[in-house]
Design an enzyme around this catalytic site. Structure first.
Site, short mmCIF file in Angstrom:
data_model
loop_
_atom_site.label_atom_id
_atom_site.label_comp_id
_atom_site.label_asym_id
_atom_site.label_seq_id
_atom_site.Cartn_x
_atom_site.Cartn_y
_atom_site.Cartn_z
N GLY A 1 -12.61 -12.57 -16.00
CA GLY A 1 -11.26 -12.06 -15.86
C GLY A 1 -10.25 -13.14 -16.22
N GLN B 1 -2.26 -17.34 -16.49
CA GLN B 1 -3.19 -18.44 -16.80
C GLN B 1 -3.03 -18.97 -18.22
OE1 GLN B 1 -6.75 -16.15 -15.08
NE2 GLN B 1 -7.28 -18.27 -14.64
N CYS C 1 -12.51 -19.93 -10.51
CA CYS C 1 -11.37 -19.51 -11.33
C CYS C 1 -11.28 -20.45 -12.53
CB CYS C 1 -10.08 -19.60 -10.50
SG CYS C 1 -8.59 -19.19 -11.42
N LEU C 2 -10.99 -19.90 -13.71
CA LEU C 2 -10.88 -20.72 -14.92
C LEU C 2 -9.75 -21.74 -14.80
CD1 LEU C 2 -11.39 -17.95 -17.65
CD2 LEU C 2 -13.04 -19.70 -16.96
N HIS D 1 -8.76 -10.72 -7.32
CA HIS D 1 -8.52 -12.09 -7.80
C HIS D 1 -7.41 -12.09 -8.86
CE1 HIS D 1 -10.06 -16.22 -9.03
NE2 HIS D 1 -9.34 -15.88 -10.08
N GLU D 2 -7.49 -11.15 -9.82
CA GLU D 2 -6.49 -11.11 -10.89
C GLU D 2 -5.13 -10.61 -10.38
OE1 GLU D 2 -7.33 -12.78 -13.37
OE2 GLU D 2 -9.47 -12.73 -12.98
N HIS E 1 -3.39 -13.45 -8.96
CA HIS E 1 -2.78 -14.31 -9.99
C HIS E 1 -1.37 -13.83 -10.35
CE1 HIS E 1 -5.54 -17.38 -11.37
NE2 HIS E 1 -6.54 -16.53 -11.51
NI NI Z 1 -8.57 -16.96 -11.64
#
Ligand code: NI
Length: 169
Positions: free
Chosen positions: A45, A50, A92-93, A134-135, A138
């Site tokens: 995701g 991000q 998380c990226l 999670h998204e 963000h």
């Molecule tokens: Ni993330």
């Protein structure tokens, strides 16, 4: 086109994003770049914040490209329903190298616009429900680290600060 992924500490990640008010070519390009960036990472995701765009857009594919139906693009998403609870390790990226157990709903239904601007409602359970939450977080400027408490959170934040000071973040 793959865009650079911002890391914990960058202001865009820590602020709420604004709603998309029109499906412009810029938004279409953003969505397309987010898909490329998510698959290249690879991740399950990615939120627009991000890649530095403060807009309410995210992409998710828990199959990481294996299932042709797996890609979900959500613009201006909102929760319709959320229930149950799951506790799993999450990363998380934007927080590379760190994982922690985070409480998430077991099931989530979200509604938003797809990349063509059409309304779409999707139900997710397990990993997909986790990815949705999670998204969505963000888009409100919340990272999984912010969902942790006390020592666990402090430990990760302190390590990130140390890496940052050393020029390794
Ligand atoms: Ni993330």
């Amino acid at each position: 086109m793959i865009r650079p992924i911002l890391k914990y500490g960058d202001a865009v990640l820590h602020n709420a994003a604004a709603a998309v008010d029109a499906m412009t070519p810029e938004v279409e390009r953003l969505v397309s770049d987010m898909i490329d960036t998510m698959y290249a990472a690879p991740g399950i995701g990615l939120a627009a914040t991000q890649v530095g765009a403060a807009l309410r857009v995210f992409v998710v594919d828990v199959s990481i490209g294996r299932d042709p139906q797996g890609l979900i693009v959500m613009i201006n998403p909102e929760f319709v329903e959320r229930d149950g609870m799951q506790l799993e390790e999450e990363g998380c990226l934007s927080v590379p190298g760190f994982n922690a157990t985070v409480v998430r709903p077991q099931r989530a239904v979200i509604r938003g616009l797809d990349r063509t601007g059409a309304e779409r409602q999707v139900e997710g359970t397990g990993l997909l429900a986790r990815a949705f939450q999670h998204e969505m977080d963000h888009l409100d400027g919340t990272l999984f680290v912010d969902r942790l408490r006390g020592i666990k959170r402090d430990l990760i934040v302190r390590k990130i600060k140390r890496l940052s000071r050393a020029g390794n973040w």
